[in-house]
Design an enzyme around this catalytic site. Structure first.
Site, short mmCIF file in Angstrom:
data_model
loop_
_atom_site.label_atom_id
_atom_site.label_comp_id
_atom_site.label_asym_id
_atom_site.label_seq_id
_atom_site.Cartn_x
_atom_site.Cartn_y
_atom_site.Cartn_z
N HIS A 150 0.82 -1.22 0.00
CA HIS A 150 0.00 0.00 0.00
C HIS A 150 0.85 1.27 0.00
O HIS A 150 0.32 2.36 -0.23
CB HIS A 150 -0.93 0.02 1.22
N HIS A 167 -6.71 -6.85 -0.71
CA HIS A 167 -6.80 -5.42 -0.99
C HIS A 167 -5.88 -5.05 -2.14
O HIS A 167 -4.79 -5.59 -2.26
CB HIS A 167 -6.45 -4.61 0.26
#
Length: 818
Positions: A634, A673
């Protein structure tokens, strides 16, 4: 690889009363039921709740003297009870399935330990007898005068029967049988006797083992004093004529006058029937002599009598002489009674001179420890002596003109048969031992091959871990609650525990202990290729700045308050000067707090990606699993978020390119994710293909759509494959196989797998319908598609701690089975 060592288990405390209470129960299991120590201890643990360590049981077994092993005397007694000899009990070969007694123990004849003991005893007996027979016996010289020579002796290594009369006699050509009663109550077993050669007598005091001799008249030979009378062979018993005469076929030798009951072998029939068709050692009654000058030293045997030597006479002998010097020694030997075959002989009784043999012998000495000396040479010596004795008898008989080559051939036939049979047995055993050795070598090679294959798996797949990765422990704002971050050290601890209990080996690397400045400088340089230097400096200093400013306590966490806000002014973004505001500039959510040891853990995690990539550049390793924590996909190189601070996949790309700048690199992101940070860093890089299978419209919410395909020359190098939350494994595999096909078509040189286990069906932060066994399928499919491509697997998310270790093992199993 972890293993449990029972010796490290702490002792359980029991007082002596407890031990004594359970002593009889343990004895019944360990001795009566013949259980092993481990099984007996387990029985007491299961049935009496009495638990103790193996070390404690060993001490108590010694203290209680619970010995289940027999002494040598007990073993010999067991063999005697079977009615067999040690050679029969120790006979090699497979046994039929043994019968057991009421306690489940093997009967003595099938007792493997008893068989091993018998083999050792037989080997010991052979070694002693050979050394006595062939190395310690003195050879007489040609012109040496002897003391009273022994008469003809039938030799064997086990039993000796001494007859008191020294008169020469004529043993049979096929052996003769003595019916012996081994012991009271045992069956009678005939023992066949065989004459090999004459044997020099030996004084009792020179023997190594006096127990081998039998007793006569309650005394050992050579140890009594006074005079003793011994039976004589009468003229009626000796019906033979001169040399070459016809013998009485029913001749009998009385054997009962000198046998002592202490021998423990009373003769059932006290006469010995001797057929008279064997003339190998034919002698006259008295006065047999030979001129020693007829033969040279090399041809004379130790059995010969020469002129001037004391003559054997009929009648009684006195104990004033050495009794062993005048007593013929009969020993028992079981032999085959095959029919003899006469050797072909020439038509003329003419013999050539042998000439001088001194120049043809080899000069190099033979090794005393090889099989030639221990097995073959004793047989050769025995056969040579038998042939020599027959030849000397033949030459001595020629003086009287009563011999022929046919008789010599007949006399040589029996020792030849014995020699051939012994050699056949020895060569057969040697061939079998060779086959067993060859099979054993093949088995060892197969085991080593399998072990090598297993080691290759371990070598080809390396798992890396840095203990500093456990230091990072912060908080997050989830919804409206400030809670301990779900990305916690317990995740990594669960994975390590599962790996340590499996066959996998984990290699520990401590970057914080690397004192080489070049290593630290290189890591910073490679990270700076894809990360903003100001952001990296912020990670290093922000906690100290907040602590110095009194914004947090010593054990507090840095969390942002205000995030960067894009404007229409067109001004480039600038980091705020205030440390409090800067925390929001370098983050995009409230899940990436920073505490005192966070930077140390962040750098350790990044270094695992760098070290793993370096290992893959070598030829011996094709897969590295880096247990990175905190995760990284991320982080976009300028901001922290989603528990990520440094993008480990981007660092691996920089490391690989430092060695191979033109390589085609593929990144497969299978975390639930979307890896927004990895997409952002390589969105315009035409040499990196990024493929992501993730949950649709999930965190981080603003990236991961299918139409995000890349920028400029990198258009088509970004492949997003979103799936709805809760999608079944079948739909997931369809997306995965499509992404793998893109990586294969790209001809990837280096594969990076961002592996997240938050796809698990019960994960709190999002899930698909994926179970533990499905990770094996996912891994196998991935590896089969990119079989020969070096692969770096980076740990990302996954928050069901109780299943996390099992899921990792399932993935590794599928990866290795591909």
């Amino acid at each position: 690889m972890a293993s449990e060592d029972e010796s490290q288990t702490s002792d359980h405390h029991h007082d002596e009363k407890d031990w004594e209470t359970h002593r009889e129960a343990f004895r019944a299991c360990y001795i009566d039921q013949n259980m092993t120590r481990k099984d007996a201890a387990q029985y007491l643990r299961d049935h009496f709740g009495f638990d103790a360590t193996p070390r404690q049981w060993e001490r108590k077994i010694k203290q209680w003297n619970f010995s289940k092993y027999s002494s040598r005397e007990e073993r010999l007694s067991q063999i005697a009870q079977t009615g067999k000899t040690i050679y029969e009990v120790g006979r090699p070969g497979r046994r039929p399935r043994g019968h057991t007694d009421e306690h489940g123990r093997l009967h003595p004849p099938e007792d493997r330990n008893l068989r091993r003991f018998a083999r050792r005893e037989a080997s010991r007996s052979r070694s002693r007898s050979r050394s006595t027979s062939f190395t310690e016996r003195t050879r007489p010289q040609v012109h040496q005068h002897f003391s009273e020579p022994s008469s003809n002796a039938i030799t064997d290594q086990t039993f000796n029967l001494h007859l008191g009369n020294p008169t020469a006699f004529h043993p049979p050509s096929k052996g003769f049988t003595v019916a012996a009663m081994p012991a009271a109550g045992q069956p009678e077993q005939p023992v066949q006797l065989h004459l090999l050669h004459e044997q020099n007598s030996t004084a009792f005091g020179e023997l190594e083992d006096p127990d081998l001799f039998l007793t006569v008249d309650n005394s050992h030979y050579g140890s009594s004093s006074g005079q003793e009378q011994f039976p004589v062979f009468t003229d009626e018993m000796m019906q033979a004529g001169p040399l070459g005469g016809v013998h009485n076929t029913n001749m009998q030798f009385p054997l009962d006058q000198n046998l002592d009951n202490s021998i423990n072998y009373p003769l059932g029939n006290q006469t010995m029937n001797v057929p008279a068709d064997f003339d190998q050692f034919d002698m006259s009654g008295n006065g047999l002599s030979m001129n020693a000058g007829l033969l040279n030293n090399s041809m004379m045997g130790e059995q010969q009598m020469f002129d001037g030597a004391p003559q054997i006479t009929h009648g009684a002998n006195e104990m004033g002489q050495s009794i062993l010097d005048t007593i013929p020694v009969l020993t028992f030997d079981e032999v085959e009674t095959d029919a003899t075959t006469t050797l072909p002989t020439g038509s003329q009784n003419v013999y050539d001179e042998m000439g001088d043999l001194t120049g043809g012998l080899p000069s190099d000495a033979l090794d005393d420890s090889g099989p030639l000396q221990t097995d073959v040479m004793p047989l050769v010596e025995e056969y040579t002596k038998a042939v020599q004795s027959a030849a000397l008898w033949f030459l001595s008989s020629q003086q009287y003109g009563d011999t022929s080559p046919e008789k010599l051939a007949a006399n040589l036939d029996q020792p030849g048969q014995i020699f051939q049979a012994s050699m056949a047995v020895m060569l057969n055993n040697f061939a079998k031992s060779q086959q067993r050795a060859l099979q054993s070598m093949r088995d060892k090679c197969n085991k080593l091959k399998k072990k090598n294959e297993t080691l290759e798996e371990f070598i080809n797949t390396m798992i890396l871990y840095d203990p500093d990765c456990l230091l990072h422990k912060t908080v997050e704002l989830l919804g409206s609650k400030l809670i301990p971050a779900l990305e916690s050290p317990a995740r990594l601890e669960a994975i390590l525990e599962a790996l340590h209990l499996s066959e996998h080996e984990v290699r520990t690397i401590r970057f914080s202990r690397a004192h080489n400045i070049e290593t630290r400088t290189r890591l910073l340089k490679l990270t700076s290729n894809t990360h903003d230097p100001g952001y990296l400096h912020h990670l290093l200093t922000v906690y100290g700045e907040w602590l110095s400013a009194g914004l947090i306590e010593k054990n507090g966490n840095v969390l942002p308050e205000c995030f960067y806000l894009p404007t229409s002014t067109g001004k480039p973004p600038r980091p705020p000067k205030d440390a409090f505001a800067r925390a929001g500039y370098y983050a995009f959510d409230m899940s990436s707090g920073i505490m005192s040891d966070s930077y140390r853990a962040i750098v350790a995690s990044a270094n695992l990606a760098c070290e793993g990539t370096d290992m893959l550049t070598g030829p011996s390793i094709d897969t590295v699993l880096a247990l990175c924590r905190p995760p990284g996909h991320h982080c976009d190189g300028r901001r922290a978020g989603g528990y990520c601070y440094i993008n480990n996949a981007a660092l691996a790309v920089s490391t690989w390119r430092s060695e191979m700048p033109n390589a085609k690199i593929g990144i497969l992101d299978i975390d639930f994710h979307h890896g927004n940070g990895t997409q952002e860093i390589f969105y315009s890089d035409p040499k990196v293909l990024y493929v992501s299978v993730h949950g649709e419209d999930e965190f981080p919410y603003y990236t991961g759509a299918e139409d995000e395909t890349g920028l400029g020359e990198a258009d088509g190098m970004n492949v997003n494959l979103p799936l709805k939350v809760g999608s079944p494994i079948e739909e997931y595999m369809d997306k995965l196989q499509y992404g793998l096909k893109r990586l294969v078509d790209y001809k990837t040189d280096f594969l990076i797998v961002s592996l997240g286990f938050d796809t698990f069906h019960s994960d709190p932060l999002g899930h698909f319908q994926i179970h533990t066994e499905d990770y094996e399928t996912i891994a196998r499919t991935t590896r089969q598609s990119l079989k020969r491509v070096p692969a770096l697997i980076l740990l990302e998310g996954g928050y069901v701690i109780e299943h996390l270790g099992k899921n990792v093992l399932s993935f590794l199993k599928g990866w290795k089975s591909a």
